[in-house]
Enzyme design. Structure first.
Site, mmCIF file in Angstrom:
data_model
loop_
_atom_site.group_PDB
_atom_site.id
_atom_site.type_symbol
_atom_site.label_atom_id
_atom_site.label_comp_id
_atom_site.label_asym_id
_atom_site.label_seq_id
_atom_site.Cartn_x
_atom_site.Cartn_y
_atom_site.Cartn_z
ATOM 1 N N TYR A 105 0.806 -1.218 0.000
ATOM 2 C CA TYR A 105 0.000 0.000 0.000
ATOM 3 C C TYR A 105 0.844 1.274 0.000
ATOM 4 O O TYR A 105 0.352 2.319 -0.405
ATOM 5 C CB TYR A 105 -0.930 0.028 1.216
ATOM 6 C CG TYR A 105 -1.911 -1.115 1.260
ATOM 7 C CD1 TYR A 105 -2.859 -1.287 0.259
ATOM 8 C CD2 TYR A 105 -1.896 -2.022 2.318
ATOM 9 C CE1 TYR A 105 -3.771 -2.337 0.299
ATOM 10 C CE2 TYR A 105 -2.800 -3.068 2.370
ATOM 11 C CZ TYR A 105 -3.725 -3.229 1.358
ATOM 12 O OH TYR A 105 -4.621 -4.260 1.392
ATOM 13 N N THR A 106 2.049 1.202 0.521
ATOM 14 C CA THR A 106 2.866 2.407 0.674
ATOM 15 C C THR A 106 3.821 2.577 -0.492
ATOM 16 O O THR A 106 4.135 1.633 -1.215
ATOM 17 C CB THR A 106 3.669 2.360 1.987
ATOM 18 O OG1 THR A 106 4.522 1.208 1.973
ATOM 19 C CG2 THR A 106 2.742 2.271 3.189
#
Length: 893
Positions: free
Chosen positions: A123-124
């Protein structure tokens, strides 16, 4: 079960295998996992992440890329360990509350100060920060060594160029096998200033470095209490730094207050800190808190609000919170880093030295690389210049050649060109033949010659290279430097050394005959007239009495010299302060004396490191020695030898001198010798002395003092029966060391033997102590001045069985003393408020050992006055008689 081939079985002793395997594992963890390199401040995993980002071109001007892609690339190429360890390391480098200057620019959820974990790597996103480029700058210019990766298919840097001192700037933490490191972060501007100062002065001290580097600068700001822990860490590599939250007490209306915390200590979990406060309130260990809430936000930053009850004291509650919660905590510094591949504990200066040497190496290797490239280019341009000067012949030669190889050989042979120059001519485009291109080549060539000259100067002169390092560091400081976040509070409790916690005041330290010691404020003893009865200075045990007394500051050192010639050391405040009537504590509870060892002399000293001061020793048998005070600066708890002498001798007294004074030695039978200190050669700490005075049969040394050769001081003599007198030092002629001395008093049954001989100026007060613990304080000026042969006048009335045991003098700095009549009439033990300072110590030597006796008046004042008048007359008669026999007495020396 199938048998294994013998060739695959290697028999090993299990003990040896365990030992070697564990050592291999330990070294792997130490060198390849847990400890940072002193040069770039990075552990292998961090170095590989940053290098991976650089190889993927993830610079600050490029879009973010998924963290999973970064982790996968680093794991596959350089770091064959779990993806979680790589991601966690990258997350930390992106957290602005973990790194003072983050090295990774993260997008997404990268955790919080409350201990929340980062989002999953899928996600990052991340990329490098601008300052990270400075760690990697010039990496492709042969500035550092590359090594094979784990499988030999890739190359990775052994260290980064690190154009700023990252080890100190961002700190480091890691747990290895048998060791751990914990280095706090610092302010970039301050650390670079420290490197610059070191480069200009290689002999700079750590105290001088601390003028640039004030202390750690934590990303969470907060407060650091004092510099003592910082200084210890910087000097030794280990120390404890006290961190405290920044908290303010605010008014919230209605007479109520609240505590607002806006900054917390480094590495403190804010959520757990709040839970701890709530737990203490719930358990009623802290009272007065009505509400507790976390108002932290991106807009306001950290903000923890603690509402205080109206009738509660907010300051007291805050102090309790500091004491019982992580609002105040410590940072344990342990500066261990890899130096030349080996773990080493380093101090601040060593860390800067290693970094500076690394930068010199990086700049030197970069310069060599640039010089090589510049020379290669100049070499090509020289060939092109030749071609342009002979362009028609060059073209003809090429046209007449059948192949490229023949053309190259012809050019080399005809125009004396190298193979590379000939190849460059063959590769040259026709447009280079224009006049403009010819000018460009000429201009480039001339610029290259200047550039080569500059590079050669850098390599030829170490100072030029060092100045280049300074300039580049200064440039980084100007680009990335910022204000300090953490405030260092001076004067806080944690900044104070032990002695700073105790007020500096003048004290009296007394030692009894049975070796009981204590200290009292010097103002405890009021000034009285000569002939007074004194006040009780201590309650003594049976057959015990005050034998020695010194006046000093609580912050001074007191040296204890024993009869066996040993020396011990304490600070003034280390001696327990007890009541005036208390007997004290056994001296063996303060210093480790041997069974048959007693204290001969106590001396107060401010600076034990002084090279200009000396100690002069005198023994019972007349031996003297002079030794530098600095020889006694390092005295351990068990003491050290101060002087050696024969078995039948013992140390009587020691005096502090300036090195240019006269020595006065007095005996119990009233002989005194005066000789120059210069006749005593300074000896080592353990050396024996030389003869100071020749003693008559049955006589012993009882006093030692010093006087300036030009002084107008007086010799003060005090006898065991409480009599004393002053005689000018000038009446004692200077003689040779080792003589018998001259008469200093007339000894009778009335006044008794001498117990103390010292020098005075007449401006001091005198403290006289008896074996019963009675102390009287007199103005020296009130004591009569008599000749050498006089017996003296009464200083103190003694009860039955009492005698003078010791004497000490103090200087007055305040004339606001008690009125003499009030002092005589007073029956209380109240004291005058008088400030005093130590001038000298004159411990006497008690000859008797009788027990205590009650203080009783045995003579009326009128009879005493008649006796004193009559005695003064007899003294003058004795002086006339003595002066007639002086020549005969002196001839005996």
């Amino acid at each position: 079960m199938a048998e294994l081939p013998q060739s695959r079985i290697n028999e090993r002793n299990i003990t040896s295998e365990m030992r070697e395997s564990f050592l291999d594992y330990a070294m792997s963890v130490i060198v390849s996992r847990a400890l940072p390199d002193v040069r770039d401040g990075l552990k292998p995993v961090h170095r590989r992440i940053l290098y991976g980002l650089n190889e993927q071109g993830m610079t600050p001007d490029k879009p973010y890329k998924k963290s999973a892609r970064i982790v996968g690339d680093v794991m596959g190429k350089y770091h064959p360990h779990g993806d979680s360890s790589i991601y966690e390391a990258m997350v930390r480098m992106a957290q602005d509350f973990s790194y003072r200057y983050p090295l990774v620019d993260g997008q997404g959820n990268f955790g919080s100060m409350d201990g929340d974990g980062a989002a999953a790597m899928r996600y990052t996103e991340a990329r490098m920060t601008k300052i990270t480029l400075e760690l990697l700058r010039d990496i492709n210019k042969d500035t550092i060594d590359f090594i094979d990766n784990y499988d030999g298919n890739e190359r990775e840097p052994s260290v980064l160029p690190a154009r700023f001192p990252n080890l100190l700037v961002n700190g480091a933490a890691g747990i290895a096998v048998g060791m751990a490191t914990n280095i706090p972060p610092h302010n970039l501007t301050e650390v670079i200033d420290g490197v610059l100062s070191l480069s200009k002065n290689p002999d700079i001290t750590i105290n001088e470095l601390m003028e640039d580097i004030q202390g750690p600068d934590f990303p969470t700001a907060g407060l650091v209490l004092g510099k003592s822990g910082i200084r210890r860490a910087y000097e030794t590599g280990r120390g404890s730094i006290q961190m405290r939250s920044r908290a303010e007490i605010e008014e919230r209306g209605g007479g109520r207050q609240r505590i607002v915390v806006t900054e917390i200590p480094f590495q403190v979990n804010k959520a757990r800190m709040i839970e701890k406060i709530a737990e203490l309130v719930r358990d009623k260990k802290i009272d007065g808190i009505t509400d507790l809430r976390d108002e932290t936000s991106l807009r306001t930053g950290v903000r923890v609000v603690i509402d205080v009850r109206k009738d509660a004291n907010a300051s007291v509650i805050l102090n309790n919170l500091y004491k019982q919660t992580p609002l105040q905590t410590s940072f344990g510094v342990n500066m261990i880093a890899l130096v030349n591949g080996r773990p080493k504990l380093i101090n601040l200066k060593e860390a800067l030295i290693h970094y500076l040497e690394h930068q010199k190496t990086v700049v030197r290797r970069r310069t060599e690389y640039n010089l090589k490239k510049a020379r290669d280019r100049a070499h090509i341009l020289e060939g092109l210049r030749i071609a342009l000067d002979h362009i028609d012949e060059i073209i003809t030669t090429i046209r007449e050649s059948d192949t490229d190889k023949i053309a190259m050989a012809s050019l080399q042979e005809r125009f004396k060109l190298t193979e590379r120059q000939a190849q460059a001519i063959l590769d040259m485009r026709l447009r280079r033949l224009t006049g403009l291109e010819r000018d460009k080549i000429e201009s480039e060539y001339n610029e290259l010659l200047e550039y080569i000259k500059e590079l050669e100067e850098i390599l030829a002169d170490e100072e030029v290279l060092l100045q280049l390092v300074r300039d580049e560091l200064t440039e980084i400081k100007e680009r990335f430097g910022d204000e300090r976040r953490t405030e260092i509070q001076l004067g806080g409790l944690e900044d104070l050394e032990d002695e700073d916690l105790i007020p500096e005041e003048q004290i009296v330290i007394t030692l009894s005959h049975n070796n009981y010691i204590k200290r009292l404020p010097v103002s405890t003893y009021r000034s009285q007239n000569r002939g007074g009865r004194g006040i009780q200075g201590m309650n003594t045990l049976d057959e015990d009495f005050v034998s020695q007394l010194v006046t000093m500051s609580t912050h001074d050192h007191v040296l204890f010299f024993t009869n066996k010639g040993r020396v011990y050391k304490l600070k003034g405040y280390e001696v327990p302060e007890l009541s005036r009537q208390s007997k004290g504590i056994p001296i063996i509870n303060a210093i480790e004396l041997e069974n048959d060892e007693t204290i001969s002399t106590m001396i107060a000293v401010k600076d034990l490191e002084s090279e200009e001061d000396y100690l002069v020793f005198a023994t019972k048998q007349g031996i003297v020695k002079r030794s530098s005070l600095s020889n006694f600066s390092r005295i351990n708890k068990n003491g050290k030898i101060a002087i050696n002498f024969k078995e039948d001798d013992e140390l009587i007294a020691v005096r502090l001198t300036t090195g240019n004074e006269d020595i006065l030695i007095g005996t119990a039978h009233a002989s005194l010798i005066r000789f120059s200190e210069s006749t005593l050669r300074p000896l080592g700490r353990t050396a024996a002395g030389v003869k100071g005075i020749s003693l008559r049969e049955g006589d012993t040394v009882v006093g030692l003092d010093v006087a300036d050769s030009e002084s107008e001081d007086e010799v003060l003599v005090v006898t065991e029966n409480g009599y004393g007198k002053r005689t000018p030092v000038s009446e004692y002629r200077l003689s040779n060391r080792g003589g018998k001395g001259i008469k200093t008093a007339t000894i009778t049954e009335r006044n008794g033997n001498i117990v103390c001989i010292t020098t005075v100026t007449g401006e001091e007060d005198l403290m006289v102590v008896t074996n019963a613990g009675v102390i009287i304080r007199l103005d020296v000026h009130d004591i009569s001045q008599n000749g050498r042969a006089a017996q003296g006048v009464r200083l103190m009335k003694l009860g039955d069985g009492q005698f003078v045991s010791t004497v000490a003098k103090v200087n007055e700095e305040d004339d606001n003393e008690e009125n003499a009549d009030e002092a005589q009439q007073s029956t209380t033990t109240e004291t005058a408020d008088v400030e005093e300072v130590v001038d000298d110590q004159t411990p006497g030597n008690a000859i008797h050992t009788e027990g205590d006796a009650e203080m009783e008046s045995v003579e009326s004042p009128e009879n005493d006055d008649r006796i004193d008048i009559r005695q003064d007359f007899m003294d003058r008669v004795n002086e006339d008689i003595e002066s007639a026999s002086d020549n005969e007495e002196d001839s005996d020396e």
